[in-house]
Scaffold this active site. Structure first.
Site, mmCIF file in Angstrom:
data_model
loop_
_atom_site.group_PDB
_atom_site.id
_atom_site.type_symbol
_atom_site.label_atom_id
_atom_site.label_comp_id
_atom_site.label_asym_id
_atom_site.label_seq_id
_atom_site.Cartn_x
_atom_site.Cartn_y
_atom_site.Cartn_z
ATOM 1 N N HIS A 34 12.996 12.126 38.516
ATOM 2 C CA HIS A 34 14.001 11.830 37.489
ATOM 3 C C HIS A 34 13.522 12.318 36.126
ATOM 4 O O HIS A 34 14.260 13.002 35.401
ATOM 5 C CB HIS A 34 14.263 10.328 37.452
ATOM 6 C CG HIS A 34 15.294 9.906 36.454
ATOM 7 N ND1 HIS A 34 16.614 9.690 36.784
ATOM 8 C CD2 HIS A 34 15.206 9.659 35.117
ATOM 9 C CE1 HIS A 34 17.295 9.330 35.706
ATOM 10 N NE2 HIS A 34 16.460 9.299 34.675
ATOM 11 N N GLU A 35 12.293 11.968 35.768
ATOM 12 C CA GLU A 35 11.777 12.373 34.457
ATOM 13 C C GLU A 35 11.539 13.877 34.386
ATOM 14 O O GLU A 35 11.702 14.486 33.326
ATOM 15 C CB GLU A 35 10.497 11.603 34.133
ATOM 16 C CG GLU A 35 10.666 10.101 34.011
ATOM 17 C CD GLU A 35 11.762 9.686 33.039
ATOM 18 O OE1 GLU A 35 11.982 10.399 32.042
ATOM 19 O OE2 GLU A 35 12.393 8.644 33.283
ATOM 20 N N GLU A 85 21.329 12.890 30.912
ATOM 21 C CA GLU A 85 21.180 12.097 32.125
ATOM 22 C C GLU A 85 21.639 12.887 33.353
ATOM 23 O O GLU A 85 21.094 12.725 34.445
ATOM 24 C CB GLU A 85 21.979 10.799 32.003
ATOM 25 C CG GLU A 85 21.591 9.727 33.000
ATOM 26 C CD GLU A 85 20.190 9.175 32.798
ATOM 27 O OE1 GLU A 85 19.597 8.711 33.792
ATOM 28 O OE2 GLU A 85 19.686 9.206 31.656
ATOM 29 N N HIS A 114 14.689 15.453 33.234
ATOM 30 C CA HIS A 114 14.805 15.419 31.777
ATOM 31 C C HIS A 114 13.889 16.467 31.143
ATOM 32 O O HIS A 114 14.268 17.162 30.199
ATOM 33 C CB HIS A 114 14.421 14.041 31.252
ATOM 34 C CG HIS A 114 15.454 12.978 31.462
ATOM 35 N ND1 HIS A 114 16.732 13.066 30.968
ATOM 36 C CD2 HIS A 114 15.389 11.777 32.096
ATOM 37 C CE1 HIS A 114 17.415 11.979 31.293
ATOM 38 N NE2 HIS A 114 16.632 11.191 31.985
#
Length: 585
Positions: A348-349, A378, A352
């Site tokens: 997830h990170e 997001e 980003h």
């Protein structure tokens, strides 16, 4: 490779097992987590413009941008008028200085969450306050305002779409910053600190009555701020606009109304279906956190995260920070009881971080290089987490890697891992929710914060209504306010209007991924082989490098996918995936 990278990592706050020895909690801790990107985006995140300001912006229409090259970019943008070119150059100099100071603030915040000794919290707070005052003075300087007005009058002479977008967003930021008095800004900062600290204690002691008056004061203040900064739109639209420009509550009502109507029957069917069988090797084993860290670094590198322009650390709340494409800092966490927390959080990170590392170098430190909205940012993390990591092809690539780092899984198949990461199990806590039930948590928060903002319900009624809605949507009884209406930090720090960005991001992710599959031949075959470059490059070109060129996420989606945000794409993605997984009729 992993050993070399780990040697470069600085984690003095970790024990030998990579578990946290201590943590710090300050009134501003959440903002670094909340923004997920760098402080350069946080400057924009303070607020967005009114429709009037957007109508007077410098970007017209929705189309692919005109060519913009690094060499002589500024002169190319406004070469027809040397005087106008000089004014634009002066604007860029001011904006870059502001952004570079914001970058210093970002690094102070990152250090606060990862390296700073707990006893330095007071000193760090004073440092950040002093720096914030300097930044605010530069953001609201009359000479900046005069320069922006001159460029607005001469907008027809600006040829480059990126330059126009810089002027548009700089004017919006200036108008928002100057709309608040210094006294109101100080009051806002003080209340955010007080409310956050009260929330920490109230949540720990499950004491709603302690938190209630501070929360009421926060909503009252945020209504005042929204009305002042965006006087030409409904007050809750003003709160939303701070995070999702061009996404008013009326549009959200349509999107979320359809989502709820389509999603509830699917959730009900999945819950009533036989539960997926997960092998004990995945659900009951211990997972060495040092090995998890090595495995996650391995996978992050394969996904395309550039360690020469980034780093990994551990924090209580995973986040992505830094100061732009050349300095992107990821934090994650590892749980010896739950292997998915480490790898899922890391991917997830990394999503980003790939956005941050892919931002325009030609427009570094300028507004147009920022992410268009929190939902768009997001969407990038969720695309990699939901469509890639939780997709079936990924596990053809990843299963041998997990076998290597955790030999006890050697007899497990890619199908075993795929089922494990997509298990549906309704729960009370939003951050622990599975992909299918997560939107219901967001719909609840959207409804309640909107009703609170529009005075349709009293803050004192929040626990009762929260618990009733949880029972209706997920069939769950809420045993305490700490596990109910006090579980999230957002409202305590004034992030009213933020929650919709999570589900909007998931919808955008599905829409981007659907288009990527059409435009990249054999995309999922590439993913199955661990070839992530084609997808990363496609996102770099179509989303990351474009930044805030377009006026709204809908405009970006129109250019990239051919249509504005379409919740049907997301719903069909969920239906197809979970009908197959749970063998629904």
């Amino acid at each position: 490779r992993c050993a070399a990278i780990r040697e470069r990592m600085q984690t003095p706050f970790l024990g030998p097992d990579l578990r946290l020895r201590r943590t710090t909690a300050t009134s501003k801790a959440f903002f670094l987590v909340l923004c997920l990107a760098s402080a350069t985006m946080f400057v924009a995140f303070v607020g967005r413009a009114s429709p009037k300001a957007r109508a007077g912006g410098l970007l017209a229409g929705v189309a692919r941008p005109r060519a913009f090259t690094a060499t002589g970019a500024r002169q190319q943008a406004i070469a027809t008028n040397p005087e106008l070119a000089n004014k634009y150059s002066a604007l860029c100099d001011r904006l870059k200085e502001i952004n570079q100071l914001a970058g210093v603030s970002s690094i102070l915040g990152w250090d606060e969450q990862t390296m700073m000794p707990s006893g330095a919290a007071g000193t760090r707070g004073a440092q950040k306050s002093a720096l914030a005052a300097v930044i605010h003075e530069k953001q609201t300087h009359p000479e900046l305002g005069a320069l922006l007005q001159e460029l607005k009058k001469e907008r027809e002479g600006i040829e480059c779409d990126f330059a126009k977008a810089n002027c548009r967003d700089a004017l919006r930021d200036y108008e928002l910053e100057t709309a608040k008095s210094k006294e109101l800004a100080k009051k806002e900062a003080e209340l955010e600190g007080e409310c956050f600290n009260t929330w920490i204690s109230a949540r720990k002691d499950d004491d709603w009555k302690m938190f209630e008056p501070k929360l009421k004061a926060m909503f009252d203040l945020k209504k005042e701020v929204a009305a002042l900064t965006r006087p030409n739109i409904p007050v809750y639209d003003g709160a939303l606009d701070a995070f999702e420009r061009g996404m008013p509550a009326q549009r959200l009502d349509d999107i979320f109304g359809k989502l709820k109507t389509d999603l509830l029957p699917l959730v009900k069917a999945v819950i009533e279906a036989p539960e997926l069988q997960i092998p004990d090797a995945l659900s009951k084993a211990e997972w060495d956190v040092a090995q998890q860290a090595d495995m996650c670094l391995h996978i992050a590198g394969d996904l395309g995260f550039d360690m020469d322009r980034g780093r990994f650390d551990v924090s209580v709340h995973p986040f992505t920070g830094g100061v732009g494409p050349s300095d992107v800092r990821i934090t994650t966490r590892y749980n010896p009881k739950n292997w998915m927390e480490g790898i899922g959080g890391t991917i997830h990170e990394v999503g980003h971080a790939l956005y941050e590392q892919g931002r325009s170098q030609d427009n570094a430190d300028l507004p147009v290089s920022r992410a268009l909205s929190m939902g768009v940012h997001e969407s990038q993390s969720l695309l990699w987490e939901r469509m890639v990591y939780q997709g079936r092809p990924f596990w053809d690539y990843a299963t041998p890697i997990v076998h290597k780092y955790f030999p006890h899984t050697k007899d497990l198949t890619a199908e075993d891992f795929y089922r494990a990461v997509n298990l549906v199990k309704p729960g009370l806590i939003r951050v622990d929710a599975d992909e299918l039930t997560y939107p219901l948590h967001i719909l609840l928060r959207y409804k309640l914060e909107r009703d609170l903002f529009e005075d349709k319900m009293a803050v004192s009624d929040l626990p009762k209504i929260w618990n009733a809605e949880m029972k209706e949507s997920l069939g769950l009884d809420v045993p305490s306010d700490a596990l109910g209406c006090m579980q999230d930090v957002h409202w305590s720090v004034g992030a009213v209007g933020y929650f919709p960005s999570y589900s909007l991001g998931a919808m955008m992710a599905a829409q981007f991924y659907e288009t990527a599959k059409k435009e990249i031949p054999g995309l999922e075959d590439h993913i199955a082989r661990g070839e992530f470059g084609p997808l990363k490059d496609w996102l770099n070109e179509n989303v990351h490098s474009v930044g805030s060129l377009y006026d709204s996420p809908d405009d970006l989606l129109k250019v990239v996918t051919g249509k504005p945000l379409d919740p049907d794409v997301y719903v069909e993605y969920l239906k197809e995936k979970y009908t197959d997984l749970y063998k629904l009729a």
